[in-house]
Design a protein around this motif. Structure first.
Motif, PDB file in Angstrom:
ATOM      1  N   SER A  79       0.880  -1.176   0.000  1.00 53.97           N
ATOM      2  CA  SER A  79       0.000   0.000   0.000  1.00 53.97           C
ATOM      3  C   SER A  79       0.908   1.214   0.000  1.00 53.97           C
ATOM      4  O   SER A  79       2.025   1.174   0.515  1.00 53.97           O
ATOM      5  N   PHE A  80       0.423   2.287  -0.606  1.00 59.21           N
ATOM      6  CA  PHE A  80       1.251   3.480  -0.673  1.00 59.21           C
ATOM      7  C   PHE A  80       0.400   4.734  -0.753  1.00 59.21           C
ATOM      8  O   PHE A  80      -0.768   4.688  -1.130  1.00 59.21           O
ATOM      9  N   ILE A  81       1.017   5.838  -0.372  1.00 59.66           N
ATOM     10  CA  ILE A  81       0.441   7.164  -0.541  1.00 59.66           C
ATOM     11  C   ILE A  81       1.421   7.919  -1.418  1.00 59.66           C
ATOM     12  O   ILE A  81       2.605   8.051  -1.073  1.00 59.66           O
ATOM     13  N   ALA A  82       0.941   8.366  -2.567  1.00 61.09           N
ATOM     14  CA  ALA A  82       1.802   9.071  -3.515  1.00 61.09           C
ATOM     15  C   ALA A  82       1.635  10.570  -3.356  1.00 61.09           C
ATOM     16  O   ALA A  82       0.531  11.041  -3.052  1.00 61.09           O
ATOM     17  N   GLY A  83       2.726  11.285  -3.557  1.00 61.95           N
ATOM     18  CA  GLY A  83       2.682  12.743  -3.517  1.00 61.95           C
ATOM     19  C   GLY A  83       1.952  13.296  -4.729  1.00 61.95           C
ATOM     20  O   GLY A  83       1.809  12.630  -5.743  1.00 61.95           O
ATOM     21  N   HIS A  84       1.489  14.506  -4.587  1.00 64.05           N
ATOM     22  CA  HIS A  84       0.762  15.132  -5.711  1.00 64.05           C
ATOM     23  C   HIS A  84       1.651  16.133  -6.389  1.00 64.05           C
ATOM     24  O   HIS A  84       2.413  16.815  -5.863  1.00 64.05           O
TER      25      HIS A  84
END
Length: 84
Positions: A79-84
């Protein structure tokens, strides 16, 4: 990891909002989850680090028996959270 036919993500998962298209953007947070598969989790971490910019810390966690009931032994996921 699961090998699927070409186009499965583009034609099925993404339209149903079960996946998003990958990009080369920086990943802000990454977690690798596994069920009794620590070596496979380490291999996945190495593959991720080789393929894309990752944060210095990647959390690796083993799922509890209650959660792993649905996946079985050997499951590895990310799982990951990507930068915008």
């Amino acid at each position: 990891m699961v090998n699927v036919k070409n186009g499965y993500g583009r034609n099925f998962l993404i339209p149903k909002k079960l996946a998003v298209e990958a990009s080369r953007g920086k990943l802000d947070r990454v977690s690798i989850l596994h069920v009794n598969a620590p070596e496979e989790a380490r291999q996945l971490e190495q593959m991720l680090r080789a393929a894309t910019p990752c944060p210095e810390e990647i959390i690796v966690a083993e799922l509890t028996p209650g959660l792993s009931t649905h996946t079985g032994t050997g499951m590895v996921g990310v799982s990951f959270i990507a930068g915008h």
